[in-house]
Design a protein around this motif. Structure first.
Motif, PDB file in Angstrom:
ATOM      1  N   ASN A   1       0.738  -1.244   0.049  1.00  0.00           N
ATOM      2  CA  ASN A   1       0.154  -0.050   0.097  1.00  0.00           C
ATOM      3  C   ASN A   1       0.976   1.394  -0.010  1.00  0.00           C
ATOM      4  O   ASN A   1       0.398   2.428   0.153  1.00  0.00           O
ATOM      5  CB  ASN A   1      -0.753   0.037   1.300  1.00  0.00           C
ATOM      6  N   GLY A   2       2.258   1.105  -0.198  1.00  0.00           N
ATOM      7  CA  GLY A   2       3.042   2.260  -0.139  1.00  0.00           C
ATOM      8  C   GLY A   2       2.943   3.039   0.978  1.00  0.00           C
ATOM      9  O   GLY A   2       3.296   4.200   1.112  1.00  0.00           O
ATOM     10  N   VAL A   3       3.336   2.335   2.242  1.00  0.00           N
ATOM     11  CA  VAL A   3       3.099   2.937   3.438  1.00  0.00           C
ATOM     12  C   VAL A   3       4.093   2.243   4.664  1.00  0.00           C
ATOM     13  O   VAL A   3       4.099   0.998   4.620  1.00  0.00           O
ATOM     14  CB  VAL A   3       1.857   3.184   3.981  1.00  0.00           C
ATOM     15  N   ILE A   4       4.741   2.665   5.311  1.00  0.00           N
ATOM     16  CA  ILE A   4       5.524   2.054   6.722  1.00  0.00           C
ATOM     17  C   ILE A   4       4.281   2.356   7.891  1.00  0.00           C
ATOM     18  O   ILE A   4       3.905   3.434   8.232  1.00  0.00           O
ATOM     19  CB  ILE A   4       6.618   2.789   7.041  1.00  0.00           C
ATOM     20  N   THR A   5       3.663   1.223   8.199  1.00  0.00           N
ATOM     21  CA  THR A   5       2.866   1.318   9.377  1.00  0.00           C
ATOM     22  C   THR A   5       3.472   1.809  10.754  1.00  0.00           C
ATOM     23  O   THR A   5       4.547   2.041  10.831  1.00  0.00           O
ATOM     24  CB  THR A   5       2.178  -0.252   9.789  1.00  0.00           C
ATOM     25  N   GLU A   6       2.559   2.385  11.642  1.00  0.00           N
ATOM     26  CA  GLU A   6       3.097   2.674  12.847  1.00  0.00           C
ATOM     27  C   GLU A   6       4.017   1.725  13.672  1.00  0.00           C
ATOM     28  O   GLU A   6       4.856   2.194  14.398  1.00  0.00           O
ATOM     29  CB  GLU A   6       1.828   3.294  13.839  1.00  0.00           C
ATOM     30  N   SER A   7       3.609   0.441  13.649  1.00  0.00           N
ATOM     31  CA  SER A   7       4.157  -0.625  14.321  1.00  0.00           C
ATOM     32  C   SER A   7       5.625  -0.964  13.549  1.00  0.00           C
ATOM     33  O   SER A   7       6.738  -1.155  14.367  1.00  0.00           O
ATOM     34  CB  SER A   7       3.633  -1.892  14.515  1.00  0.00           C
ATOM     35  N   GLY A   8       5.517  -0.696  12.304  1.00  0.00           N
ATOM     36  CA  GLY A   8       7.020  -0.835  11.596  1.00  0.00           C
ATOM     37  C   GLY A   8       7.831   0.344  11.908  1.00  0.00           C
ATOM     38  O   GLY A   8       9.068   0.158  11.881  1.00  0.00           O
ATOM     39  N   LEU A   9       7.146   1.511  11.996  1.00  0.00           N
ATOM     40  CA  LEU A   9       8.162   2.701  12.650  1.00  0.00           C
ATOM     41  C   LEU A   9       8.818   2.304  14.021  1.00  0.00           C
ATOM     42  O   LEU A   9       9.919   2.816  14.051  1.00  0.00           O
ATOM     43  CB  LEU A   9       7.215   3.836  12.537  1.00  0.00           C
ATOM     44  N   GLN A  10       8.141   1.948  14.902  1.00  0.00           N
ATOM     45  CA  GLN A  10       8.426   1.404  16.222  1.00  0.00           C
ATOM     46  C   GLN A  10       9.646   0.668  16.190  1.00  0.00           C
ATOM     47  O   GLN A  10      10.581   0.921  16.796  1.00  0.00           O
ATOM     48  CB  GLN A  10       7.243   1.191  17.080  1.00  0.00           C
ATOM     49  N   ARG A  11       9.190  -0.268  15.289  1.00  0.00           N
ATOM     50  CA  ARG A  11      10.260  -1.490  15.308  1.00  0.00           C
ATOM     51  C   ARG A  11      11.661  -0.732  14.503  1.00  0.00           C
ATOM     52  O   ARG A  11      12.826  -1.124  15.102  1.00  0.00           O
ATOM     53  CB  ARG A  11      10.112  -2.539  14.369  1.00  0.00           C
TER      54      ARG A  11
END
Length: 318
Positions: A46-56
């Motif tokens: 979907n062309g996005v880094i999720t919030e959980s991906g950012l936190q990791r």
């Protein structure tokens, strides 16, 4: 320490850290580390880094920053590169800015073509490619880089946004994977890789070179199965075409829990290895290769080779 540098590869699946120390007109690698961050999970298509991906990502980069501090490496001497997930995410720059604000580490988001070039330099440093034409393949979580080259030159290279995390989320809905899903994957490869087929026909490489990642794990499984000893320092590790087919056949029949029991399998690879192997099998059936070689070096070692060349050029100017 002034003569220490760090290279960080912020991959879609794994973040890699390499620390090297200047020695004469080259560098000696003194530390390697990697973390399974999976920044692409759940958002890559979907062309996005999720919030959980950012936190990791933040946790991983803070961990790396602590290692840099412990080894006396200044952030000014740290070269960090974002690849497929970051270059395709609408919020990629936002993620990079947030990492910099917290850790002080600046990150360059590089295009696929540059990523492919660094991979070539890394593989060349490991293997000595000789005069034969090779198809180098680096299967990442977000993109796959293909390079046709010998030791002296690159004849063709291209990065395709068909990495294993993308394929996993698009096609593998069952575990073990359904034969119908394998067929869909192969149809997708056939459609997506047309420029590669044209290049294979034109340049006719005879050797398939797998770069790091999936190929490291395939080599580990192969060596354990065939009682081959290898040391962690080896830059080229064993894998045969017949050995690959045996492993691939076994992987298709197993679910995640069963795959984890395969000697040599690691948690970091267990989810994506099935679709990645479907790609390798598709390539082996699309073009005749005499053998497979596996390079443990990839992008970060390619950056190190590039920096070494720069250092030698500067030194020779004096």
């Amino acid at each position: 320490m002034q003569n220490r540098i760090a290279i960080i590869d912020l991959g879609t699946n794994t973040f890699h850290l390499l620390i090297a120390e200047g020695s004469g007109n080259g560098y000696n690698i003194i530390l390697r580390d990697r973390l399974a961050v999976k920044i692409g999970m759940g958002g890559i298509n979907n062309g996005v880094i999720t919030e959980s991906g950012l936190q990791r990502a933040l946790l991983a980069m803070q961990s790396f920053k602590n290692i840099l501090d412990g080894h006396g490496v200044d952030v000014k001497n740290t070269y960090a590169f974002g690849t497929s997930a970051l270059r395709n995410a609408r919020n990629g720059q936002e993620i990079v800015d947030k990492i910099r604000s917290i850790t002080g580490i600046g990150i360059s988001i590089i295009p696929g073509d540059q990523e492919a070039h660094y991979i070539y330099l890394g593989v060349r440093a490991a293997l000595g490619l000789g005069h034969d034409k090779n198809l180098i393949i680096d299967i990442g979580g977000g993109s796959v880089e293909f390079i046709i080259a010998d030791h002296d030159q690159v004849f063709w290279k291209q990065s395709f946004e068909i990495g294993a995390q993308r394929l996993l989320e698009m096609f593998q809905k069952h575990d073990p994977i359904h034969p119908a899903e394998v067929s869909e994957l192969e149809a997708y490869f056939h459609k997506s890789l047309e420029p590669l087929f044209q290049a294979l026909q034109k340049f006719n490489p005879s050797i398939l070179v797998g770069s790091s990642g999936t190929f490291d794990t395939l080599s580990d499984i192969f060596c354990i199965t065939h009682h081959i000893e290898k040391s962690p320092e080896e830059v080229e590790t064993p894998l045969s075409i017949e050995g690959f087919y045996e492993i691939h056949k076994d992987l298709l029949l197993k679910n995640r829990e069963q795959r984890m029991l395969i000697p040599g399998m690691i948690e970091m690879r267990v989810d994506m290895i099935v679709v990645a192997c479907c790609l390798v099998k598709f390539l082996l059936e699309s073009h005749h290769f005499a053998r497979i070689r596996v390079s443990t070096y990839s992008l970060k070692e390619g950056v190190l080779a590039y920096l070494t060349d720069q250092l030698k050029a500067r030194t020779s100017d004096y």
